[in-house]
Design an enzyme around this catalytic site. Sequence first.
Site, PDB file in Angstrom:
ATOM      1  N   GLU A  98       0.754  -1.302   0.162  1.00 51.90           N
ATOM      2  CA  GLU A  98      -0.352   0.313   0.097  1.00 51.90           C
ATOM      3  C   GLU A  98       0.479   0.929  -0.162  1.00 51.90           C
ATOM      4  O   GLU A  98       0.531   2.135  -0.317  1.00 51.90           O
ATOM      5  CB  GLU A  98      -0.775  -0.667   1.177  1.00 51.90           C
ATOM      6  N   HIS A 124       6.234 -26.675   3.114  1.00 54.89           N
ATOM      7  CA  HIS A 124       5.427 -27.765   2.871  1.00 54.89           C
ATOM      8  C   HIS A 124       4.599 -27.384   1.523  1.00 54.89           C
ATOM      9  O   HIS A 124       3.395 -28.035   1.422  1.00 54.89           O
ATOM     10  CB  HIS A 124       4.985 -29.152   3.739  1.00 54.89           C
ATOM     11  N   LYS A 128     -13.151   1.841  -3.801  1.00 56.60           N
ATOM     12  CA  LYS A 128     -14.852   2.009  -3.161  1.00 56.60           C
ATOM     13  C   LYS A 128     -15.930   3.190  -3.534  1.00 56.60           C
ATOM     14  O   LYS A 128     -17.253   2.874  -3.288  1.00 56.60           O
ATOM     15  CB  LYS A 128     -13.663   2.937  -1.754  1.00 56.60           C
TER      16      LYS A 128
END
Length: 549
Positions: free
Chosen positions: A355, A386, A514
């Site tokens: 960000e 793994h 937004k």
Amino acid sequence: MKNINPTQTSAWQALQKHYDDMKDVTIADLFAKDSDRFTRFSATFDDLMLVDFSKNRITEETLAKLQDLAKETDLAGAIKSMFSGEKINRTEDRAVLHVALRNRSNTPIIVDGKDVMPEVNAVLEKMKAFSEAIISGQWKGYTGKAITDVVNIGIGGSDLGPFMVTEALRPYKNHLNMHFVSNVDGTHIAEVLKKVNPETTLFLVASKTFTTQETMTNAHSARDWFLSTANDEKHVAKHFAALSTNAKAVGEFGIDTANMFEFWDWVGGRYSLWSAIGLSIILSVGFDNFVELLSGAHAMDKHFSTTPAEKNLPVLLALIGIWYNNFFGAETEAILPYDQYMHRFAAYFQQGNMESNGKYVDRNGNAVDYQTGPIIWGEPGTNGQHAFYQLIHQGTKMVPCDFIAPAITHNPLSDHHQKLLSNFFAQTEALAFGKSREVVEQEYRDQGKDPSQLEHVVPFKVFEGNRPTNSILLREITPFSLGALIALYEHKIFTQGAILNIFTFDQWGVELGKQLANRILPELGDDKAISSHDSSTNGLINRYKAWRA
């Protein structure tokens, strides 16, 4: 801060030529030529943290040229600008002073002609008094019972930092149960509310403006749930507190503004855990441990602001990152903590880095022609071994990695920690030096097998090595050392943004989605077919409406 395109500096041109010399040099070659390489390419901080950057594709000449880049782009001036309260977040006309929140030396820091430290200290004292009342049981809920559970409702910086730190410092936690709600998906708040009792739960609503959609949606759902039992709005004040600056909205919600904890516009969300946003941390581990967290960060702040670039740990890590991202074409960095309590550390700095430096426009407003922020990802070891280490070891992409581990564990169960650390040490060795075809064939001979009969499998067991890593070994993960480690990464991010000529402390990239969501939300209120968007978005919305009916 100066606006300098880094690619136009003589240092960048020199680094480009140097890369041509270095691209085929292996880490194994560098160690073979220098028996003291570890000593030369590692440093300690406060005898609490060892940073080993020797397993990188760098020489002293590489570092010298990278230091030249820092000088030509005026990194020293940028550091001074931030610490002095200059408004370096120019697109929002704001200073950037998370360092003031942990300024334990209490030296004046001036913004707009005013020392901010008295207000910082006043909020700290207010948080101390409030937290001590909650932790001690002096604070009672509406039925006279003490608080047992705390629910932090926030998103982004109001969630990731406090959640990461409370998890990392679990060995220091008190009796209070901590819960974090961020996602506007109702499942998140619903599952938390199943676990808590309205008579003994405190909600912290973390939103500077008290208008953040996700946070306020969850806060109102929590309030409705609470009132379904409490049945009286006056009881809200005993069970809700606000981390905000909007006193009017806080009061209208039913929260006593005496229990509103402020922060300032010079505190960026992803750098806000040091502020009132850290109240959940204080409630989890106590005020004294929070002060230790601040003190560790302050110690790293002093190191960063006073240490010459040649020995400055955040600067060194930042420069090495630029080297890989811009010259080797490495697009990602993995953060791999070998400590289960640190399981949210990579996610926290995924936001912290991406960000901050995920920008394609420079400080002059022009599109850049070089790489800026890397993709950050990671998981705790040994789980990652793994899962995705296969690609790091034998894939076609270079993935520089930071390995982080404590020498001392909080849970010394039999030989668990030795096994964990043996993997920590082994992975960076394997990534650096690999395993040659000759070694693979010899292993078969040692097993009494003829390598020529196993030619079909030998190539798959070869490891090229030459995969770069940093190792960060902490003496122990304490509030102080964690604070220093977080600040190390914060300043690394700032350094890269300063050199790469971008604005690190705004985040306009979160706005467009937004805005569009706010436009779409009313369209979801009925069953009418939608045709106001592109065909894909129309199709998705209309299928959603058909399926929900």
